[in-house]
Design a protein around this motif. Structure first.
Motif, PDB file in Angstrom:
ATOM      1  N   VAL A 180       0.882  -1.241   0.158  1.00 14.18           N
ATOM      2  CA  VAL A 180      -0.375   0.201   0.120  1.00 14.18           C
ATOM      3  C   VAL A 180       1.031   0.926   0.092  1.00 14.18           C
ATOM      4  N   GLY A 181       0.504   2.324  -0.578  1.00 16.02           N
ATOM      5  CA  GLY A 181       1.163   3.546  -0.666  1.00 16.02           C
ATOM      6  C   GLY A 181       0.670   4.816  -0.207  1.00 16.02           C
ATOM      7  N   LEU A 182       1.440   5.786   0.810  1.00 13.90           N
ATOM      8  CA  LEU A 182       0.995   6.800   1.477  1.00 13.90           C
ATOM      9  C   LEU A 182       1.582   7.809   1.147  1.00 13.90           C
ATOM     10  N   ARG A 183       1.184   8.634   1.016  1.00 13.60           N
ATOM     11  CA  ARG A 183       1.466  10.091   0.322  1.00 13.60           C
ATOM     12  C   ARG A 183       1.138  11.329   1.496  1.00 13.60           C
ATOM     13  N   ALA A 184       2.893  12.050   1.105  1.00 18.23           N
ATOM     14  CA  ALA A 184       2.510  13.550   1.679  1.00 18.23           C
ATOM     15  C   ALA A 184       3.144  14.402   0.828  1.00 18.23           C
ATOM     16  N   ASP A 185       3.216  15.606   0.802  1.00 19.50           N
ATOM     17  CA  ASP A 185       3.388  16.211  -0.857  1.00 19.50           C
ATOM     18  C   ASP A 185       4.559  16.948   0.193  1.00 19.50           C
ATOM     19  N   ILE A 186       5.391  17.819  -0.600  1.00 19.47           N
ATOM     20  CA  ILE A 186       6.487  18.607   0.313  1.00 19.47           C
ATOM     21  C   ILE A 186       7.246  19.682   0.070  1.00 19.47           C
ATOM     22  N   ASP A 187       6.054  20.610  -0.692  1.00 20.51           N
ATOM     23  CA  ASP A 187       6.481  21.568  -1.476  1.00 20.51           C
ATOM     24  C   ASP A 187       5.955  22.459  -0.764  1.00 20.51           C
ATOM     25  N   ALA A 188       6.836  23.676  -0.672  1.00 23.75           N
ATOM     26  CA  ALA A 188       6.608  25.443   0.027  1.00 23.75           C
ATOM     27  C   ALA A 188       5.616  26.217  -1.560  1.00 23.75           C
ATOM     28  N   LEU A 189       5.353  27.274  -1.188  1.00 22.42           N
ATOM     29  CA  LEU A 189       3.888  28.275  -2.300  1.00 22.42           C
ATOM     30  C   LEU A 189       4.852  29.185  -2.455  1.00 22.42           C
ATOM     31  N   PRO A 190       5.101  30.466  -3.245  1.00 22.85           N
ATOM     32  CA  PRO A 190       6.275  31.201  -3.722  1.00 22.85           C
ATOM     33  C   PRO A 190       5.655  32.403  -3.417  1.00 22.85           C
ATOM     34  N   MET A 191       5.194  32.469  -2.005  1.00 24.64           N
ATOM     35  CA  MET A 191       4.325  33.885  -1.140  1.00 24.64           C
ATOM     36  C   MET A 191       4.788  34.663   0.214  1.00 24.64           C
ATOM     37  N   THR A 192       5.525  36.027   0.862  1.00 21.82           N
ATOM     38  CA  THR A 192       6.244  35.694   1.704  1.00 21.82           C
ATOM     39  C   THR A 192       4.822  35.699   2.959  1.00 21.82           C
ATOM     40  N   GLU A 193       5.789  34.799   3.503  1.00 20.37           N
ATOM     41  CA  GLU A 193       4.967  34.803   4.950  1.00 20.37           C
ATOM     42  C   GLU A 193       4.914  35.826   6.187  1.00 20.37           C
ATOM     43  N   ARG A 194       4.264  36.584   6.935  1.00 24.86           N
ATOM     44  CA  ARG A 194       3.669  37.275   7.769  1.00 24.86           C
ATOM     45  C   ARG A 194       3.979  36.869   9.129  1.00 24.86           C
ATOM     46  N   ASN A 195       3.678  35.733   9.250  1.00 22.72           N
ATOM     47  CA  ASN A 195       4.084  35.597  10.663  1.00 22.72           C
ATOM     48  C   ASN A 195       5.324  35.533  11.271  1.00 22.72           C
ATOM     49  N   ARG A 234      -2.093   3.137  11.455  1.00 17.80           N
ATOM     50  CA  ARG A 234      -3.342   2.034  11.382  1.00 17.80           C
ATOM     51  C   ARG A 234      -4.252   2.184  10.052  1.00 17.80           C
ATOM     52  N   LEU A 235      -4.306   2.633   9.547  1.00 20.93           N
ATOM     53  CA  LEU A 235      -4.682   2.488   7.483  1.00 20.93           C
ATOM     54  C   LEU A 235      -3.675   1.769   7.155  1.00 20.93           C
ATOM     55  N   ALA A 236      -1.963   1.235   7.277  1.00 23.72           N
ATOM     56  CA  ALA A 236      -1.187   0.503   6.667  1.00 23.72           C
ATOM     57  C   ALA A 236      -1.698  -1.223   7.393  1.00 23.72           C
ATOM     58  N   GLU A 237      -1.441  -0.409   8.857  1.00 26.90           N
ATOM     59  CA  GLU A 237      -1.682  -1.693   9.185  1.00 26.90           C
ATOM     60  C   GLU A 237      -3.041  -2.539   9.227  1.00 26.90           C
ATOM     61  N   GLU A 238      -3.835  -2.356   9.011  1.00 24.72           N
ATOM     62  CA  GLU A 238      -5.377  -2.719   8.544  1.00 24.72           C
ATOM     63  C   GLU A 238      -5.288  -3.213   7.243  1.00 24.72           C
ATOM     64  N   TRP A 239      -5.105  -2.845   6.311  1.00 21.40           N
ATOM     65  CA  TRP A 239      -4.818  -2.764   4.859  1.00 21.40           C
ATOM     66  C   TRP A 239      -3.992  -4.004   4.124  1.00 21.40           C
ATOM     67  N   LEU A 240      -2.965  -3.733   5.707  1.00 23.93           N
ATOM     68  CA  LEU A 240      -2.359  -5.550   5.510  1.00 23.93           C
ATOM     69  C   LEU A 240      -2.029  -6.316   6.465  1.00 23.93           C
ATOM     70  N   ALA A 241      -3.465  -6.107   7.029  1.00 27.04           N
ATOM     71  CA  ALA A 241      -3.289  -7.460   8.390  1.00 27.04           C
ATOM     72  C   ALA A 241      -3.221  -8.434   7.640  1.00 27.04           C
ATOM     73  N   PRO A 242      -2.668  -9.557   8.074  1.00 31.05           N
ATOM     74  CA  PRO A 242      -3.059 -11.261   7.325  1.00 31.05           C
ATOM     75  C   PRO A 242      -4.069 -11.565   7.890  1.00 31.05           C
ATOM     76  N   ARG A 243      -4.373 -12.531   6.358  1.00 32.20           N
ATOM     77  CA  ARG A 243      -5.329 -12.279   6.158  1.00 32.20           C
ATOM     78  C   ARG A 243      -6.060 -13.926   6.632  1.00 32.20           C
ATOM     79  N   PRO A 244      -6.968 -14.442   6.943  1.00 32.17           N
ATOM     80  CA  PRO A 244      -7.649 -16.250   7.568  1.00 32.17           C
ATOM     81  C   PRO A 244      -7.347 -16.350   6.512  1.00 32.17           C
ATOM     82  N   VAL A 245      -6.989 -18.085   6.646  1.00 25.70           N
ATOM     83  CA  VAL A 245      -6.715 -18.680   5.855  1.00 25.70           C
ATOM     84  C   VAL A 245      -8.199 -19.363   5.587  1.00 25.70           C
ATOM     85  N   SER A 246      -9.033 -19.515   4.729  1.00 24.59           N
ATOM     86  CA  SER A 246     -10.179 -20.170   4.664  1.00 24.59           C
ATOM     87  C   SER A 246     -10.338 -21.765   4.369  1.00 24.59           C
TER      88      SER A 246
END
Length: 401
Positions: free
Chosen positions: A71-86, A387-399
Motif C-alpha cells: 500500500v502507498g501513503l503519500r505526503a507532499d513536500i513543496d512550499a508556495l511562492p509567497m511571503t510569510e507574515r508570521n 492504522r491505515l497501513a496495518e489494517e490494509w496489510l493485516a494478515p488474512r485468515p486462511v479459509s
C-alpha cells in the motif's frame, strides 16, 4: 481518540523536524534540502530509501512478513511562492517562500508513521512512504508516475490526506466520488487596430469585445451545462492599453476553468473556443485561443473510501468522521487515482488558536500569509497512517475447506 503511544512519545522530535522544514521552504522541483532531511530521517530509522522520482521525490520502503501485498501513503513536500507574515521563531527564513498549505505538516505526519512502522512492523507486506514534490502547480504526482513509481513500487492502493483549517482538530472528512475539481487555464488574445480614443471609428477596438466575452462565458455555465453539474469559468486577468487616450491594438484575457468531470470540461472548452472565435469575427477582430489542462479531477474510489472511513471511525468515533463537501480547488493526487484505487481525505487543522505569539493578522487559512500547521495533528496523523497501513496489510485468515 486512539493514538499510538510511541508516536505521542516522539511528537517533540517530529515537531522539531516540521518546524525546521517550515523555516526552510523550497518550491516545486527544488526541494533538495527538504528531500535530504526526509531521506536522513528515514535512513536513521533503518528504512531503505529511493530518491529521484519526480526529480526530488523520496520513497521509503518498509517491509515485513512474506506477503507481496503493498500500500502507498503519500505526503507532499513543496512550499508556495509567497511571503510569510508570521514572526514566530520557525517562520520562513526565505522571503517569497512559505509553507502556507501545510505540506511541512503532511511530511511530519508521514515521518511520524514511518518511525513507528520501522520499529513495530505489525503488518504483512510492504508500506511505500511516498514523499512527493511539486504539488503546487508542478504536477509532481504525474512526474513520479512518469518516472516509474508504480512499476518500481507496485502497490494495490494509494492514500493521501490534506489538513483543513476551519475543521476541528481530531476530525476527518471524506466521501467517495469527486472531491477536488480539475484545474485548467486559458489565455485569449483579441487583436484589433489601435486608434485615437477620440476617433474610435478609425480603429477596431478589442475592449468592448473582451467585456462581452467575459459575460458570454457565464452563459455557458447557466445555459449550456446541466444545472446539476458543477463548473466554474473565471476570467481573472485582463490586460489592455497603455494610455487613457489610446484605443489599444489588443486585449489579453486569462483565467481558470474548474469541473468535476472530463465530459463537462470538454464542453466548456469547446464552447469557450467557439464563442471567442465567433464574437471576435462579429467585431472584425482576430483571436487566439489557448487552453491548458493541468490537474484532472480527484475522484475517490468507493471501496477504498469506505475502508478509510472504517479505520478513521475506529480511531476517533463516528461523530468525528464527516462527509467531505467537494471543493472546486484542485489536487494532483488525482493522477494517482487515475492509475490506482485509493482515497484522498481531510484532517481538521483547527481554527488557528494553535498559532504562537507573533503570527500575522488574518485567518489561519490555506495559502494565507498568516497560516501555520497545527502541530497537535502530528500524533493523530501519524497514528492515522499507521492504522491505515496495518489494517490494509493485516494478515488474512486462511479459509477452511
Amino acid at each position: 481518540m486512539k493514538l499510538i503511544d510511541t508516536i505521542l512519545a516522539d511528537a517533540a522530535e517530529i515537531t522539531a523536524i516540521r518546524r525546521d522544514l517550515h523555516k526552510h521552504p523550497e518550491l516545486c522541483f527544488h526541494e533538495e534540502r527538504t528531500a535530504d532531511v526526509i531521506a536522513k530521517a528515514l535512513t536513521d530509522w533503518g528504512i531503505p530509501v529511493h530518491r529521484g522520482l519526480g526529480k526530488t521525490g523520496v520513497v521509503g520502503i518498509v517491509k515485513n512478513g512474506t506477503s507481496d501485498r503493498a500500500v502507498g501513503l503519500r505526503a507532499d513536500i513543496d512550499a508556495l511562492p509567497m511571503t510569510e507574515r508570521n514572526e514566530f521563531p520557525h517562520a520562513s527564513s526565505i522571503r517569497g517562500r512559505m509553507h502556507a498549505c501545510g505540506h511541512d505538516g503532511h511530511t511530519a505526519m508521514l515521518l511520524a508513521a514511518a518511525k513507528h512502522l520501522a520499529t513495530n512492523r505489525n503488518f504483512d507486506g510492504t508500506v511505500y512512504l511516498v514523499f512527493q514534490p511539486a504539488e503546487e502547480g508542478g504536477g509532481g504526482a504525474r512526474e513520479m508516475i512518469k518516472d516509474g513509481l508504480f512499476e518500481k513500487f507496485p502497490m494495490e492502493a494509494m492514500f493521501g490526506a490534506h489538513n483543513w483549517p476551519g475543521m476541528k482538530a481530531g476530525q476527518f472528512a471524506l466521501k467517495p466520488g469527486p472531491v477536488f475539481a480539475s484545474s485548467n487555464e486559458f489565455k485569449i488574445t483579441l487583436k484589433g487596430k489601435g486608434s485615437h480614443a477620440a476617433m474610435p471609428h478609425l480603429g477596431l477596438d478589442p475592449v468592448p469585445a473582451a467585456c462581452q466575452l467575459v459575460t458570454a462565458f457565464q452563459t455557458i455555465i447557466s445555459r449550456n451545462k446541466r444545472p446539476i453539474d458543477p463548473g466554474v469559468i473565471s476570467v481573472t486577468l485582463i490586460h489592455a492599453g497603455e494610455a487613457t487616450n489610446v484605443v489599444p491594438d489588443s486585449v489579453v484575457m486569462e483565467g481558470t476553468v474548474r469541473t468535476f468531470t472530463l465530459e463537462l470540461l470538454d464542453l466548456l472548452e469547446r464552447r469557450m473556443k467557439g464563442m471567442t472565435e465567433q464574437l471576435a469575427g462579429a467585431f472584425e477582430l482576430s483571436a487566439e485561443f489557448e487552453f491548458r489542462r493541468n490537474y484532472p479531477p480527484t475522484i475517490n474510489h468507493i471501496a477504498e473510501t469506505e475502508f478509510a472511513r472504517r479505520v478513521l471511525t475506529d480511531m476517533v468515533g463516528a461523530d468525528n468522521v464527516q462527509e467531505f463537501e467537494p471543493t472546486m480547488g484542485a489536487e494532483d493526487f488525482s493522477y494517482y487515482l487515475l492509475d490506482k484505487p485509493g482515497c484522498y481525505f481531510l484532517i481538521g487543522n483547527g481554527d488557528g488558536e494553535h498559532r504562537l505569539g507573533g503570527h500575522g493578522m488574518g485567518p489561519c487559512m490555506l495559502h494565507n500569509p498568516s497560516y501555520d500547521f497545527n502541530d497537535e495533528l502530528i500524533p493523530l496523523g501519524g497514528s492515522m497512517w499507521v492504522r491505515l497501513a496495518e489494517e490494509w496489510l493485516a494478515p488474512r485468515p486462511v479459509s477452511s475447506r
